[in-house]
Write a protein that holds these residues in place. Structure first.
Motif, PDB file in Angstrom:
ATOM      1  N   LEU A 143       0.828  -1.211   0.000  1.00 35.66           N
ATOM      2  CA  LEU A 143       0.000   0.000   0.000  1.00 35.66           C
ATOM      3  C   LEU A 143       0.861   1.259   0.000  1.00 35.66           C
ATOM      4  O   LEU A 143       0.404   2.343  -0.357  1.00 35.66           O
ATOM      5  N   GLY A 144       2.112   1.104   0.451  1.00 30.68           N
ATOM      6  CA  GLY A 144       3.026   2.255   0.452  1.00 30.68           C
ATOM      7  C   GLY A 144       2.663   3.302   1.481  1.00 30.68           C
ATOM      8  O   GLY A 144       2.921   4.485   1.291  1.00 30.68           O
ATOM      9  N   LYS A 145       1.993   2.903   2.554  1.00 31.97           N
ATOM     10  CA  LYS A 145       1.676   3.849   3.636  1.00 31.97           C
ATOM     11  C   LYS A 145       1.948   3.158   4.965  1.00 31.97           C
ATOM     12  O   LYS A 145       1.918   1.927   5.045  1.00 31.97           O
ATOM     13  N   PRO A 146       2.205   3.943   6.020  1.00 34.76           N
ATOM     14  CA  PRO A 146       2.490   3.309   7.303  1.00 34.76           C
ATOM     15  C   PRO A 146       1.258   2.576   7.842  1.00 34.76           C
ATOM     16  O   PRO A 146       0.156   3.115   7.823  1.00 34.76           O
ATOM     17  N   VAL A 147       1.477   1.344   8.267  1.00 38.31           N
ATOM     18  CA  VAL A 147       0.409   0.561   8.897  1.00 38.31           C
ATOM     19  C   VAL A 147       0.775   0.416  10.371  1.00 38.31           C
ATOM     20  O   VAL A 147       1.918   0.102  10.712  1.00 38.31           O
ATOM     21  N   VAL A 148      -0.178   0.688  11.223  1.00 37.90           N
ATOM     22  CA  VAL A 148       0.094   0.768  12.665  1.00 37.90           C
ATOM     23  C   VAL A 148      -0.246  -0.559  13.333  1.00 37.90           C
ATOM     24  O   VAL A 148      -1.370  -1.061  13.207  1.00 37.90           O
ATOM     25  N   LEU A 149       0.734  -1.128  14.024  1.00 40.05           N
ATOM     26  CA  LEU A 149       0.543  -2.427  14.675  1.00 40.05           C
ATOM     27  C   LEU A 149       0.361  -2.232  16.184  1.00 40.05           C
ATOM     28  O   LEU A 149       0.553  -1.136  16.703  1.00 40.05           O
ATOM     29  N   LYS A 150       0.026  -3.360  16.846  1.00 36.23           N
ATOM     30  CA  LYS A 150      -0.193  -3.306  18.302  1.00 36.23           C
ATOM     31  C   LYS A 150       0.946  -2.634  19.056  1.00 36.23           C
ATOM     32  O   LYS A 150       0.740  -1.797  19.927  1.00 36.23           O
ATOM     33  N   GLU A 151       2.181  -3.065  18.716  1.00 41.87           N
ATOM     34  CA  GLU A 151       3.327  -2.544  19.467  1.00 41.87           C
ATOM     35  C   GLU A 151       3.521  -1.039  19.230  1.00 41.87           C
ATOM     36  O   GLU A 151       4.023  -0.325  20.092  1.00 41.87           O
ATOM     37  N   ASP A 152       3.113  -0.578  18.042  1.00 39.19           N
ATOM     38  CA  ASP A 152       3.205   0.862  17.759  1.00 39.19           C
ATOM     39  C   ASP A 152       2.238   1.639  18.669  1.00 39.19           C
ATOM     40  O   ASP A 152       2.565   2.723  19.149  1.00 39.19           O
ATOM     41  N   ILE A 153       1.047   1.079  18.857  1.00 37.82           N
ATOM     42  CA  ILE A 153       0.053   1.743  19.709  1.00 37.82           C
ATOM     43  C   ILE A 153       0.593   1.858  21.136  1.00 37.82           C
ATOM     44  O   ILE A 153       0.414   2.883  21.806  1.00 37.82           O
ATOM     45  N   LYS A 154       1.280   0.827  21.583  1.00 43.16           N
ATOM     46  CA  LYS A 154       1.866   0.887  22.938  1.00 43.16           C
ATOM     47  C   LYS A 154       2.856   2.053  23.032  1.00 43.16           C
ATOM     48  O   LYS A 154       2.878   2.801  24.007  1.00 43.16           O
ATOM     49  N   LYS A 155       3.666   2.186  21.974  1.00 40.73           N
ATOM     50  CA  LYS A 155       4.662   3.276  21.946  1.00 40.73           C
ATOM     51  C   LYS A 155       3.955   4.631  21.990  1.00 40.73           C
ATOM     52  O   LYS A 155       4.331   5.544  22.720  1.00 40.73           O
ATOM     53  N   LEU A 156       2.905   4.749  21.193  1.00 40.44           N
ATOM     54  CA  LEU A 156       2.160   6.006  21.114  1.00 40.44           C
ATOM     55  C   LEU A 156       1.565   6.353  22.480  1.00 40.44           C
ATOM     56  O   LEU A 156       1.643   7.505  22.934  1.00 40.44           O
ATOM     57  N   GLU A 157       0.992   5.350  23.118  1.00 38.40           N
ATOM     58  CA  GLU A 157       0.374   5.602  24.426  1.00 38.40           C
ATOM     59  C   GLU A 157       1.428   6.012  25.453  1.00 38.40           C
ATOM     60  O   GLU A 157       1.181   6.886  26.288  1.00 38.40           O
ATOM     61  N   ALA A 158       2.603   5.390  25.367  1.00 32.14           N
ATOM     62  CA  ALA A 158       3.678   5.741  26.308  1.00 32.14           C
ATOM     63  C   ALA A 158       4.103   7.195  26.080  1.00 32.14           C
ATOM     64  O   ALA A 158       4.330   7.957  27.038  1.00 32.14           O
ATOM     65  N   MET A 159       4.197   7.595  24.808  1.00 33.64           N
ATOM     66  CA  MET A 159       4.573   8.985  24.483  1.00 33.64           C
ATOM     67  C   MET A 159       3.526   9.952  25.027  1.00 33.64           C
ATOM     68  O   MET A 159       3.861  11.006  25.575  1.00 33.64           O
TER      69      MET A 159
END
Ligand SMILES: Cc1cc2nc3c(=O)[nH]c(=O)nc-3n(C[C@H](O)[C@H](O)[C@H](O)COP(=O)(O)OP(=O)(O)OC[C@H]3O[C@@H](n4cnc5c(N)ncnc54)[C@H](O)[C@@H]3O)c2cc1C
Ligand SMILES: NC(=O)c1ccc[n+]([C@@H]2O[C@H](COP(=O)([O-])OP(=O)(O)OC[C@H]3O[C@@H](n4cnc5c(N)ncnc54)[C@H](OP(=O)(O)O)[C@@H]3O)[C@@H](O)[C@H]2O)c1
Length: 439
Positions: free
Chosen positions: A392-408
């Motif tokens: 798709l050529g776009k960033p796809v957000v995975l579970k571990e990414d959401i954890k990072k986002l929430e920590a930020m």
């Protein structure tokens, strides 16, 4: 150890219906892929429920986090499914998904087709709610909230918008324009507590007096209706603005009028009477029209499902099979396609609270599971899914990414010393997760 053969199910939309539905399927033993348009999971629980309901929101987020941690459940955020989306229903079938559960909410806009709907200052509640709740791209769009605002409808969304206009924007006047009368209001006492201190009670009394003969003609008790609106008074939250909040009952918008620059200046209303019908009432126009000077009109009249999704739509909702193979409580969770199912607001648009969406998503999953019992579990090949998403050529957000986002976000909340910090911009979220380079 994750088995190599499992039923493979795609759940579209990670609102309450999709999340609790995905949990049900995963607990039953399916391998679940949860695709979500937004980066973050939660749907309207994250981006609809009023922003300062911190306790309710954080309680729900905690439950959503537990669901996201289920091992046989994968999350793919920032991915839109639909005939014009990143993936079509046929793409999902080709990837080996044996059943598709659509819990994408009600994302379509219920325009009434009135003249002037395109004027600056005319909006639908969903867009406004997404705006003040920080959902990209709505959070980045300009809105014109003038000094006098009309909100069409008498549901809890009308009160949420009035809450925003009176307690945040502190406008001069909010007029709730209601097509039927005070006996047919849909909002709850609890939500009225936030705004009732701004209510012009003398105007309410005058309005009830004006429409009493029409109410009495259909055996309604104007005094009882008035009392039910004022039930919230003992727990009224003290007002923070001089916004005057008032009702115009028995009135429907017929056109919006603008100036030479395309900016809204007036809304024209037609007066209604009530007509008794099948144990309920209907609003019937009298032909008498009048205008209100307003700079903003917001339609809080419910939403419809997304007509471009790729499923047939009738009466604002996805068509359900009238003869379901697996009904629950007499309800159909089945689309006309044998492998596609619907739950939550995608089954019944703009209906009920989070608890109902949770139950509906869970029921829909039970139906999916019954359907799968006639099939052989498939070979789980998530590499094919990953490869397709990469293409798709776009960033796809995975579970571990959401954890990072929430920590930020937690770190930012502490750093700024605020009640809650949340990113309201996709680029910033993607950068925070390391999925996009900082400009
Ligand atoms: C303004 C407002 C305030 C509310 N306040 C409350 C409240 O205080 N308390 C309460 O209990 N209830 C409240 N509700 C009701 C509650 O939010 C809903 O009942 C519930 O969120 C519906 O859940 P859902 O999962 O069916 O849909 P949604 O919550 O709308 O979730 C749909 C999900 O699908 C995703 N999606 C959409 N289209 C696609 C697509 N094409 N591809 C992939 N993903 C897609 C979206 O990103 C979203 O994550 C409120 C509703 C509104 C509108
Ligand atoms: N805090 C909360 O708990 C909260 C907050 C927001 C939303 N919610 C929930 O979310 C759901 C959706 O809420 P909602 O407010 O969008 O819907 P709603 O409760 O169904 O109210 C919609 C309102 O719009 C009116 N309406 C519909 N079509 C119209 C038209 N064509 N012209 C004029 N008026 C029209 C309806 O009038 P009629 O009655 O005449 O049809 C009704 O007053 C509800 O279940 C609600 O309780 C909960």
């Amino acid at each position: 150890m994750i088995p190599t053969h499992q039923y493979l199910v795609a759940v579209i939309g990670a609102g309450p219906a999709g999340l609790f539905g995905a949990r049900e399927l995963a607990n039953l033993g399916a391998r679940v892929a949860l695709f979500n348009r937004d980066i973050k999971p939660g749907g309207l629980a994250e981006y609809g429920i009023y922003p300062n309901k911190y306790t309710m929101k954080s309680g729900l987020r905690k439950q959503f986090r537990q669901i996201m941690d289920i091992p046989n459940l994968d999350y793919y955020g920032n991915v839109t499914v639909g005939s014009q989306g990143d993936l079509t229903l046929d793409d999902l079938r080709a990837l080996g998904f044996q059943a598709i559960l659509v819990t994408a909410g009600a994302q379509g806009t219920k325009w009434l087709g009135l003249p002037g709907e395109d004027l600056e200052g005319v909006y639908h509640a969903k867009d406004v709610v997404y705006f003040y709740n920080g959902l990209p791209p709505y959070s980045q769009k300009p809105f014109r909230f003038g000094r006098r605002c009309a909100v069409i409808g008498a549901g809890n969304v009308m009160l949420d918008i009035t809450h925003f206009l009176s307690r945040e924007k502190k406008v001069d006047e909010v007029i709730a324009v209601v097509r039927r009368g005070p006996a047919e209001i849909k909002f709850d006492k609890k939500e009225m507590e936030y705004v009732i201190d701004n209510l012009d009670q003398a105007a309410l009394d005058a309005e009830i007096q004006r429409i009493s003969p029409i109410m009495q003609a259909v055996n309604q008790d104007p005094g009882a209706a008035r009392a039910s609106i004022l039930e919230a008074l003992p727990k009224a939250l003290p007002k923070v603005s001089e916004t005057r909040f008032r009702f115009e009952f028995l009135a429907s918008p017929v056109q919006m009028i603008g100036d030479s620059e395309g900016k809204l200046t007036q809304v024209e209303l037609e007066d209604n009477i009530l007509v008794a019908k099948d144990g309920d009432t209907k609003a019937k126009g009298t032909g008498n029209k009048r205008r209100l000077d307003v700079e903003t009109v917001i339609f809080a009249i419910g939403d419809k499902v997304d007509e471009s999704f790729g499923l047939p739509v009738e009466w604002n909702e996805f068509v359900k099979s009238p003869t379901p193979r697996f009904p629950i409580d007499g309800k159909s969770y089945e689309s006309p396609f044998e492998d596609v199912f619907v739950g939550g607001w995608s089954r019944q648009a703009s209906s009920g609270l989070v608890g109902l969406a949770r139950k509906d998503g869970t029921n829909a999953s039970k139906v999916v599971w019954q359907y799968l019992q006639n099939k052989q579990p498939g070979e789980v090949n998530l590499e094919a899914v990953t490869a397709k998403l990469k293409s798709l050529g776009k960033p796809v957000v995975l579970k571990e990414d959401i954890k990072k986002l929430e920590a930020m976000e937690t770190a930012e909340t502490q750093k700024r010393g605020v009640e809650e910090f949340r990113f309201d911009n996709n680029d910033e979220m993607l950068q925070a997760m390391g999925l996009k380079e900082t400009a």
